[in-house]
Design an enzyme around this catalytic site. Structure first.
Site, PDB file in Angstrom:
ATOM      1  N   GLU A   1      42.882  28.991  48.568  1.00 44.43           N
ATOM      2  CA  GLU A   1      42.999  29.408  47.163  1.00 44.43           C
ATOM      3  C   GLU A   1      42.748  28.204  46.266  1.00 44.43           C
ATOM      4  OE1 GLU A   1      43.321  30.748  43.642  1.00 44.43           O
ATOM      5  OE2 GLU A   1      43.400  32.212  45.285  1.00 44.43           O
TER       6      GLU A   1
ATOM      7  N   ARG B   1      51.551  43.411  38.476  1.00 45.51           N
ATOM      8  CA  ARG B   1      50.682  42.676  39.394  1.00 45.51           C
ATOM      9  C   ARG B   1      51.386  41.435  39.960  1.00 45.51           C
ATOM     10  NH1 ARG B   1      45.094  41.899  40.302  1.00 45.51           N
ATOM     11  NH2 ARG B   1      44.610  43.540  38.806  1.00 45.51           N
TER      12      ARG B   1
ATOM     13  N   TYR C   1      52.399  53.072  30.784  1.00 52.20           N
ATOM     14  CA  TYR C   1      53.375  53.507  31.783  1.00 52.20           C
ATOM     15  C   TYR C   1      54.451  52.429  31.916  1.00 52.20           C
ATOM     16  CZ  TYR C   1      50.063  50.739  34.621  1.00 52.20           C
ATOM     17  OH  TYR C   1      49.220  49.774  35.102  1.00 52.20           O
TER      18      TYR C   1
ATOM     19  N   ASP D   1      36.592  42.636  44.544  1.00 53.23           N
ATOM     20  CA  ASP D   1      35.609  42.479  43.471  1.00 53.23           C
ATOM     21  C   ASP D   1      34.409  41.649  43.891  1.00 53.23           C
ATOM     22  OD1 ASP D   1      36.933  44.045  41.659  1.00 53.23           O
ATOM     23  OD2 ASP D   1      37.810  42.391  40.524  1.00 53.23           O
TER      24      ASP D   1
END
Length: 386
Positions: free
Chosen positions: A31, A105, A209, A291
């Site tokens: 990462e 998230r 939401y 993605d």
């Protein structure tokens, strides 16, 4: 035990590492960021994603930090009229064998990262930038700004910073997404109900939401714009947004929707991109996921869910006999047509949401005639077992 290097520790990369580890692979997760701090706000996870999490023994940890919506309510922006209500909750879970979940998230990312750190067959390198990947006959070498790593396979899970073959077909959707987290205490109690609300208007739509035990309301607004909309090769996510500009785009909407846009919160915006589907993601011992393979518009709320599906199928493929190259070819065959269908359907859905009158009046009549149960059944191809 095969050794696989995964580039990118987002939702897709972490899930892939966990799935491959469970299936018997050794994983090095690289990462470029220095920490696991995950940007963003709310995510909708469909049963197609939570079914994968269940197979990895992750559903209950995720469920414990999520909200389970009981209804998806679609409303008309100009007058707040209900067009259709899709029944979710226990009935939908029974139908699909897994629940719909709403989750922040960052909370999902934290759960996945904690489980990845606990796996002895997952090694995590933070603050490391990938410079290149070189394939040999029997291995791949991943060159970084700090060291080189050798493994049997390479998985690019780095998001929109994608290979040239995908970048060539990537395009601006000429739409902008705006997001904010609104404290539930600033709104009437009805906004905290366990429901997903989708409001439709001309060239605009709005989703909201509850998250984190209904302490926050996640709000996403979509507007249309002209021009390129930004450069997907730059860190364009989470640019500051002008609330006055957003409210202007929604002028004429019902006050119940406008109340969400008038709260004094920090609005963030980003341009939307997608790409023409690729029907082959793998080259030799290298492949891609999420993605990096299939950027898609958010109008079916499937970006994270499709990355999680990728992770499950990739782990399955690598556990089959026949070698790495054959496994990645099997992964392509299973995933590329499916993701392409979701990409195209998401694009169509956005056009339907933003129809002008009188076409939108016809759309509304069709929705009301269809009813919630039949509308949900029309999504069996997406949410049901593959």
């Amino acid at each position: 035990m095969a050794h696989v290097i995964v580039g990118g520790a987002g939702i897709g990369g972490l899930t892939a590492a966990l799935a491959m580890s469970q299936a018997g692979s050794r994983v090095t997760l690289i990462e470029r960021r220095q920490s696991f701090a995950e940007i963003g706000a709310g995510l909708q996870l469909g049963p197609n994603a939570t079914r994968v999490l269940a197979s990895l023994d992750l559903l209950e940890p995720v469920r414990s930090i999520a909200t389970e919506p009981q209804t998806l309510r679609i409303r008309r922006g100009r007058d707040a009229r209900d067009l259709i209500a899709l029944p979710l909750g226990a009935g939908a879970e029974q139908r699909y064998g897994a629940p719909f979940l709403l989750v922040h998230r960052a909370d999902l990312h934290r759960v996945l990262a904690e489980h990845a750190r606990a796996r002895p067959t997952i090694h995590i390198e933070l603050g490391v930038a990938v410079l290149g990947v070189q394939q040999g006959r029997d291995d791949v070498t991943v060159v970084t700004d700090q060291a080189s790593y050798s493994a049997e396979a390479w998985v690019d899970a780095g998001g929109l910073h994608a290979p040239d073959r995908l970048a060539a077909s990537r395009r601006s959707a000429r739409r902008t997404a705006w997001r904010a987290l609104v404290p539930a205490a600033a709104l009437p109690p009805s906004y905290a109900r366990p429901e997903t609300h989708l409001w439709l208007g001309h060239r605009t739509h709005l989703v909201h939401y509850p998250l984190r035990s209904a302490a926050l309301i996640n709000v996403v607004a979509i507007t249309e714009h002209h021009g390129s909309g930004g450069d997907p090769n730059q860190d364009f996510w989470s640019q500051p947004g002008d609330a006055a500009e957003l409210r202007h785009a929604f002028r004429g909407w019902h006050r119940d929707a406008l109340r969400l846009l008038e709260t004094h919160v920090d609005w963030r915006r980003w341009p939307l991109f997608d790409a023409e589907p690729l029907m082959s993601w793998s080259e030799g011992r290298a492949t891609r996921l999420g993605d990096a393979a299939h950027p898609m518009l958010p109008f079916l709320a499937q970006g994270a869910s499709q990355a999680i599906e990728d992770a499950g199928v990739l782990a399955w493929a690598l556990s089959q006999p026949g070698g790495i190259v054959a496994a990645l070819q099997a992964y392509d065959r299973r995933r590329a047509p499916r993701a392409a269908r979701v990409q195209r359907a998401s694009r169509r859905q956005g056009d339907i949401y933003h129809l002008p009158r009188p076409a939108s009046d016809a759309r509304d009549l069709v929705m009301r005639a269809l009813g919630g149960q039949r509308a949900l059944a029309s999504m069996d191809w997406l949410y049901g077992p593959m």
